[in-house]
Write a protein that holds these residues in place. Structure first.
Motif, PDB file in Angstrom:
ATOM      1  N   LEU A  62      72.620 -39.006 -55.962  1.00 10.17           N
ATOM      2  CA  LEU A  62      73.430 -38.681 -54.784  1.00 10.17           C
ATOM      3  C   LEU A  62      74.358 -37.500 -55.058  1.00 10.17           C
ATOM      4  O   LEU A  62      74.540 -36.635 -54.198  1.00 10.17           O
ATOM      5  CB  LEU A  62      74.221 -39.905 -54.333  1.00 10.17           C
ATOM      6  N   THR A  63      74.931 -37.436 -56.241  1.00 12.00           N
ATOM      7  CA  THR A  63      75.787 -36.301 -56.607  1.00 12.00           C
ATOM      8  C   THR A  63      74.981 -35.010 -56.608  1.00 12.00           C
ATOM      9  O   THR A  63      75.439 -33.981 -56.114  1.00 12.00           O
ATOM     10  CB  THR A  63      76.444 -36.546 -57.982  1.00 12.00           C
ATOM     11  N   HIS A  64      73.771 -35.076 -57.149  1.00  7.21           N
ATOM     12  CA  HIS A  64      72.902 -33.893 -57.160  1.00  7.21           C
ATOM     13  C   HIS A  64      72.582 -33.447 -55.728  1.00  7.21           C
ATOM     14  O   HIS A  64      72.652 -32.254 -55.413  1.00  7.21           O
ATOM     15  CB  HIS A  64      71.603 -34.206 -57.916  1.00  7.21           C
ATOM     16  N   LEU A  65      72.258 -34.389 -54.860  1.00  9.28           N
ATOM     17  CA  LEU A  65      71.949 -34.046 -53.468  1.00  9.28           C
ATOM     18  C   LEU A  65      73.156 -33.435 -52.763  1.00  9.28           C
ATOM     19  O   LEU A  65      73.018 -32.452 -52.029  1.00  9.28           O
ATOM     20  CB  LEU A  65      71.464 -35.277 -52.710  1.00  9.28           C
ATOM     21  N   LEU A  66      74.335 -34.014 -52.964  1.00  9.27           N
ATOM     22  CA  LEU A  66      75.545 -33.445 -52.354  1.00  9.27           C
ATOM     23  C   LEU A  66      75.785 -32.026 -52.846  1.00  9.27           C
ATOM     24  O   LEU A  66      76.091 -31.136 -52.050  1.00  9.27           O
ATOM     25  CB  LEU A  66      76.760 -34.320 -52.673  1.00  9.27           C
ATOM     26  N   HIS A  67      75.657 -31.816 -54.142  1.00 10.63           N
ATOM     27  CA  HIS A  67      75.864 -30.473 -54.697  1.00 10.63           C
ATOM     28  C   HIS A  67      74.842 -29.495 -54.110  1.00 10.63           C
ATOM     29  O   HIS A  67      75.197 -28.388 -53.707  1.00 10.63           O
ATOM     30  CB  HIS A  67      75.752 -30.517 -56.222  1.00 10.63           C
ATOM     31  N   PHE A  68      73.592 -29.909 -54.044  1.00 12.55           N
ATOM     32  CA  PHE A  68      72.553 -29.065 -53.477  1.00 12.55           C
ATOM     33  C   PHE A  68      72.875 -28.693 -52.029  1.00 12.55           C
ATOM     34  O   PHE A  68      72.821 -27.525 -51.646  1.00 12.55           O
ATOM     35  CB  PHE A  68      71.192 -29.772 -53.545  1.00 12.55           C
ATOM     36  N   LEU A  69      73.217 -29.685 -51.218  1.00  9.43           N
ATOM     37  CA  LEU A  69      73.491 -29.433 -49.806  1.00  9.43           C
ATOM     38  C   LEU A  69      74.735 -28.579 -49.601  1.00  9.43           C
ATOM     39  O   LEU A  69      74.816 -27.816 -48.633  1.00  9.43           O
ATOM     40  CB  LEU A  69      73.617 -30.750 -49.041  1.00  9.43           C
ATOM     41  N   ASP A  70      75.698 -28.670 -50.499  1.00 11.26           N
ATOM     42  CA  ASP A  70      76.890 -27.838 -50.412  1.00 11.26           C
ATOM     43  C   ASP A  70      76.620 -26.375 -50.742  1.00 11.26           C
ATOM     44  O   ASP A  70      77.365 -25.502 -50.350  1.00 11.26           O
ATOM     45  CB  ASP A  70      77.998 -28.359 -51.339  1.00 11.26           C
ATOM     46  N   HIS A  71      75.514 -26.122 -51.448  1.00 12.13           N
ATOM     47  CA  HIS A  71      75.264 -24.758 -51.915  1.00 12.13           C
ATOM     48  C   HIS A  71      73.971 -24.138 -51.410  1.00 12.13           C
ATOM     49  O   HIS A  71      73.627 -23.034 -51.786  1.00 12.13           O
ATOM     50  CB  HIS A  71      75.288 -24.734 -53.446  1.00 12.13           C
ATOM     51  N   VAL A  72      73.245 -24.830 -50.563  1.00  9.34           N
ATOM     52  CA  VAL A  72      71.994 -24.280 -50.043  1.00  9.34           C
ATOM     53  C   VAL A  72      72.276 -23.461 -48.788  1.00  9.34           C
ATOM     54  O   VAL A  72      73.115 -23.825 -47.971  1.00  9.34           O
ATOM     55  CB  VAL A  72      70.966 -25.409 -49.765  1.00  9.34           C
ATOM     56  N   ASP A  73      71.584 -22.343 -48.661  1.00 13.00           N
ATOM     57  CA  ASP A  73      71.674 -21.525 -47.446  1.00 13.00           C
ATOM     58  C   ASP A  73      70.513 -21.892 -46.542  1.00 13.00           C
ATOM     59  O   ASP A  73      69.364 -21.836 -46.928  1.00 13.00           O
ATOM     60  CB  ASP A  73      71.582 -20.025 -47.786  1.00 13.00           C
ATOM     61  N   VAL A  74      70.833 -22.288 -45.329  1.00 12.95           N
ATOM     62  CA  VAL A  74      69.808 -22.635 -44.349  1.00 12.95           C
ATOM     63  C   VAL A  74      69.795 -21.540 -43.286  1.00 12.95           C
ATOM     64  O   VAL A  74      70.632 -21.522 -42.406  1.00 12.95           O
ATOM     65  CB  VAL A  74      70.095 -24.021 -43.718  1.00 12.95           C
ATOM     66  N   ASP A  75      68.870 -20.638 -43.412  1.00  9.70           N
ATOM     67  CA  ASP A  75      68.756 -19.532 -42.454  1.00  9.70           C
ATOM     68  C   ASP A  75      67.410 -19.526 -41.799  1.00  9.70           C
ATOM     69  O   ASP A  75      66.437 -19.904 -42.242  1.00  9.70           O
ATOM     70  CB  ASP A  75      68.981 -18.178 -43.119  1.00  9.70           C
ATOM     71  N   GLU A  81      73.644 -51.668 -64.416  1.00  9.70           N
ATOM     72  CA  GLU A  81      74.538 -50.506 -64.513  1.00  9.70           C
ATOM     73  C   GLU A  81      73.722 -49.213 -64.559  1.00  9.70           C
ATOM     74  O   GLU A  81      74.112 -48.204 -63.991  1.00  9.70           O
ATOM     75  CB  GLU A  81      75.424 -50.618 -65.752  1.00  9.70           C
ATOM     76  N   ALA A  82      72.568 -49.256 -65.194  1.00  9.32           N
ATOM     77  CA  ALA A  82      71.689 -48.078 -65.242  1.00  9.32           C
ATOM     78  C   ALA A  82      71.193 -47.710 -63.848  1.00  9.32           C
ATOM     79  O   ALA A  82      71.099 -46.526 -63.513  1.00  9.32           O
ATOM     80  CB  ALA A  82      70.506 -48.332 -66.176  1.00  9.32           C
ATOM     81  N   ASP A  83      70.888 -48.713 -63.014  1.00 12.46           N
ATOM     82  CA  ASP A  83      70.470 -48.452 -61.633  1.00 12.46           C
ATOM     83  C   ASP A  83      71.569 -47.728 -60.868  1.00 12.46           C
ATOM     84  O   ASP A  83      71.318 -46.738 -60.173  1.00 12.46           O
ATOM     85  CB  ASP A  83      70.147 -49.757 -60.892  1.00 12.46           C
ATOM     86  N   VAL A  84      72.781 -48.246 -60.984  1.00 11.95           N
ATOM     87  CA  VAL A  84      73.916 -47.653 -60.274  1.00 11.95           C
ATOM     88  C   VAL A  84      74.191 -46.246 -60.793  1.00 11.95           C
ATOM     89  O   VAL A  84      74.410 -45.317 -60.004  1.00 11.95           O
ATOM     90  CB  VAL A  84      75.158 -48.560 -60.392  1.00 11.95           C
ATOM     91  N   THR A  85      74.147 -46.053 -62.098  1.00 14.44           N
ATOM     92  CA  THR A  85      74.377 -44.733 -62.685  1.00 14.44           C
ATOM     93  C   THR A  85      73.331 -43.732 -62.201  1.00 14.44           C
ATOM     94  O   THR A  85      73.662 -42.595 -61.843  1.00 14.44           O
ATOM     95  CB  THR A  85      74.366 -44.829 -64.230  1.00 14.44           C
ATOM     96  N   ALA A  86      72.076 -44.147 -62.159  1.00 10.42           N
ATOM     97  CA  ALA A  86      71.012 -43.253 -61.678  1.00 10.42           C
ATOM     98  C   ALA A  86      71.221 -42.912 -60.206  1.00 10.42           C
ATOM     99  O   ALA A  86      71.053 -41.751 -59.797  1.00 10.42           O
ATOM    100  CB  ALA A  86      69.645 -43.908 -61.884  1.00 10.42           C
ATOM    101  N   CYS A  87      71.608 -43.891 -59.415  1.00 14.18           N
ATOM    102  CA  CYS A  87      71.856 -43.651 -57.993  1.00 14.18           C
ATOM    103  C   CYS A  87      72.988 -42.640 -57.805  1.00 14.18           C
ATOM    104  O   CYS A  87      72.869 -41.706 -57.011  1.00 14.18           O
ATOM    105  CB  CYS A  87      72.179 -44.970 -57.300  1.00 14.18           C
ATOM    106  N   ILE A  88      74.066 -42.824 -58.530  1.00 18.29           N
ATOM    107  CA  ILE A  88      75.203 -41.898 -58.437  1.00 18.29           C
ATOM    108  C   ILE A  88      74.781 -40.497 -58.849  1.00 18.29           C
ATOM    109  O   ILE A  88      75.144 -39.514 -58.206  1.00 18.29           O
ATOM    110  CB  ILE A  88      76.385 -42.405 -59.291  1.00 18.29           C
ATOM    111  N   ARG A  89      73.969 -40.391 -59.913  1.00 15.54           N
ATOM    112  CA  ARG A  89      73.499 -39.082 -60.374  1.00 15.54           C
ATOM    113  C   ARG A  89      72.661 -38.397 -59.303  1.00 15.54           C
ATOM    114  O   ARG A  89      72.852 -37.218 -58.989  1.00 15.54           O
ATOM    115  CB  ARG A  89      72.701 -39.231 -61.670  1.00 15.54           C
TER     116      ARG A  89
END
Length: 134
Positions: free
Chosen positions: A121-134, A111-119
């Motif tokens: 992936l969620t961080h990466l999604l949030h980052f990609l949603d808010h990063v400016d690529v110019d 369960e710790a493996d899955v929780t870490a993976c979700i954390r």
């Protein structure tokens, strides 16, 4: 991530016809199941897809009585789209089948493996949603 995404996407495409749902209609039904009624623009933003593409998916789903329009008290010209009972049953069947398959993939993951993976992936999604690529 790329190979995992492509294999998962291909599996969804292969299995979606079992319920008669395209990948696009399936995605719309999942969002409506998770979030309740939404407008077409909201559905598009949530999936980073064009309003026009989402409208085609809604039209396909409506033709099969999986979704229906309802008045939107917040906006007269942008109806809310909601699942019908048939739509809820169809997407529930798809998700139940997918979960049954995915339960077999766990192996020795904790369960710790899955929780870490979700954390992560969620961080990466949030980052990609808010990063400016110019």
């Amino acid at each position: 991530m790329g190979p995992l995404y492509r294999r998962a996407h291909r599996k969804v495409e292969q299995d979606a016809p079992i319920e008669g749902l395209s990948v696009g209609v399936r995605a719309v039904l999942v969002l409506l199941r998770e979030h309740g009624p939404m407008t077409v623009p909201q559905l598009g933003r949530a999936q980073a897809l064009s309003r026009q593409f989402v409208q085609r998916m809604i039209n396909d789903a409506a033709a099969r009585d999986l979704v229906e329009s309802m008045p939107n008290p917040a906006h007269k010209r942008s109806s809310l789209i909601r699942l019908t009972e048939e739509g809820r049953a169809a997407i529930t069947a798809v998700l139940d089948r997918e979960r049954a398959v995915l339960r077999q993939a766990g192996g020795d993951l904790t369960e710790a493996d899955v929780t870490a993976c979700i954390r992560v992936l969620t961080h990466l999604l949030h980052f990609l949603d808010h990063v400016d690529v110019d």
